[in-house]
Design a protein around this motif. Structure first.
Motif, PDB file in Angstrom:
ATOM      1  N   THR A   3      11.024  97.614   7.628  1.00 49.81           N
ATOM      2  CA  THR A   3      12.313  96.653   7.230  1.00 49.81           C
ATOM      3  C   THR A   3      11.597  96.016   5.942  1.00 49.81           C
ATOM      4  OG1 THR A   3      11.712  94.390   8.465  1.00 49.81           O
ATOM      5  CG2 THR A   3      13.670  95.682   9.400  1.00 49.81           C
TER       6      THR A   3
ATOM      7  N   ASP B 163      17.064  91.460  15.589  1.00 45.38           N
ATOM      8  CA  ASP B 163      18.675  90.917  15.143  1.00 45.38           C
ATOM      9  C   ASP B 163      19.093  91.758  14.394  1.00 45.38           C
ATOM     10  OD1 ASP B 163      19.490  90.925  11.912  1.00 45.38           O
ATOM     11  OD2 ASP B 163      17.088  90.134  12.173  1.00 45.38           O
TER      12      ASP B 163
ATOM     13  N   ASP C 107      21.025  93.229  12.280  1.00 45.63           N
ATOM     14  CA  ASP C 107      21.062  93.824  11.075  1.00 45.63           C
ATOM     15  C   ASP C 107      20.170  94.396  10.780  1.00 45.63           C
ATOM     16  OD1 ASP C 107      23.732  92.392  10.686  1.00 45.63           O
ATOM     17  OD2 ASP C 107      22.566  90.408   9.504  1.00 45.63           O
TER      18      ASP C 107
ATOM     19  N   LEU D 104      20.113  98.385  10.200  1.00 48.42           N
ATOM     20  CA  LEU D 104      19.802  98.974   8.801  1.00 48.42           C
ATOM     21  C   LEU D 104      18.729 100.566   9.231  1.00 48.42           C
ATOM     22  CD1 LEU D 104      18.444  98.641   5.630  1.00 48.42           C
ATOM     23  CD2 LEU D 104      17.116  97.203   6.476  1.00 48.42           C
TER      24      LEU D 104
END
Length: 331
Positions: free
Chosen positions: A159, A185, A187, A191
């Motif tokens: 990330t 998480d 998100d 991503l």
């Protein structure tokens, strides 16, 4: 003298404070280029530059920013003329000379890269040093024999800036990508899968079983901007003849390892240096980044934006390991 705005870091006792200030451009010397900066980007090294414990900057006051893209405002080098679209990453930018967190930057012409056709200034900074490091990692793995039909490729710190771009590049080239991140998480998962990861793993899932000196063969190769203790586990799971492109140490500079991956499987540990990469190689990598290594939807999928005034918050976030993807600084 022309005046311009810049984020200036000043040391006050044991602390470094940052503020937007008005500076005056110095006289241009032979062999220098002055660039009107359109945008820069946020990197972990920039956070270290505003931390007195980061050991990146020796002298303050200082303007950080190890990336910039814009146009030539003035030149005392025959290779560049006013209006040329250019970029600079690495070398001493934002470290030994004032960097990209400013409306104007004066740099040696030998550091300047013509902006490749097919890349805007914003796209170049969505890449920045992190993207250049990702691309250099992919090229080194390709040169070591990596190909899409050899199996999955692991990306650690997925990330983060280097990791997120590497996931997108590798997926675009047809590789099966496994992305490792400590951010669990929804998100973060969304991503990485949006960037093309087939599998998202926690770092704990990469650990070798207790008492094992080498793990089962799992990865055709790996892009590792994290380093630290996890590197031992990554090396121990690389398939015969594979390689690990190591470019960072956000997980720590030290790791404990053994020789088994190297002498039993011929695994290669490939050091990636984006700072002093020679200019011919640098130009070749940027051309690839404007071509087959340019992810579809680069700006939408990877980058968010900040301003000079908001920049200290972004630097603090990346220092805490909380930043996802790439952040562009608009001047």
């Amino acid at each position: 003298m022309e005046k311009y705005l810049a984020l200036v870091a000043r040391q006050e006792g044991a602390e470094v404070r940052t503020a937007v200030e008005t500076l005056e451009a110095p006289p241009l010397q032979d062999g220098q280029v002055r660039i009107r900066v359109a945008c820069s980007s946020v990197n972990f090294k920039d956070a270290l530059a505003v931390d007195p414990r980061g050991h990146v900057v020796k002298h303050y006051p200082h303007v950080p920013g190890i990336d910039l893209a814009g146009s030539v405002a003035a030149s005392k080098d025959a290779r560049f003329k006013e209006g040329d679209r250019v970029l600079v990453t690495g070398y001493g930018l934002g470290v030994s000379v004032h960097g990209g967190y400013a409306e104007l930057a004066t740099v040696p012409a030998d550091w300047v890269v013509p902006l490749p056709g097919g890349l805007s200034a914003r796209e170049a900074m969505a890449f920045g040093t992190a993207g250049f490091t990702s691309a250099l990692s992919v090229l080194r793995l390709e040169e070591a024999g990596l190909a899409p039909d050899q199996g999955p490729v692991l990306v650690t710190g997925a990330t983060g800036g280097v990791g997120s771009v590497a996931v997108s590049m590798l997926a675009g080239l047809g590789y099966e990508v496994a992305a490792s991140t400590r951010q669990s998480d929804a998100d973060a998962q969304a991503l990485l899968r949006g960037l093309g990861a087939r599998e998202v793993l926690a770092p704990e899932a990469l650990r070798m079983p207790e008492g094992k000196a080498i793990a089962r063969e799992r990865w055709a190769g790996a892009v590792d901007p994290v380093g630290g203790p996890l590197l031992r586990d990554v090396l121990g799971a690389v398939r015969y003849g594979g390689g690990v492109a190591l470019s960072g140490f956000t997980g720590g500079a030290d790791f404990a390892a053994n020789v088994y991956p190297f002498i039993l499987r011929g695994v290669r540990l490939l050091g990636i240096d984006s700072v002093l990469c020679p200019m011919p190689e640098r130009l070749r990598v940027w051309q690839r980044m404007a071509g087959d290594l340019k992810p579809a939807g680069l700006l939408d999928a990877i980058a968010s934006e900040t301003t000079l005034a908001e920049l200290p918050g972004a630097l603090a976030a990346i220092a805490r390991g909380e930043m996802r993807g790439r952040v562009i600084v608009t001047l």
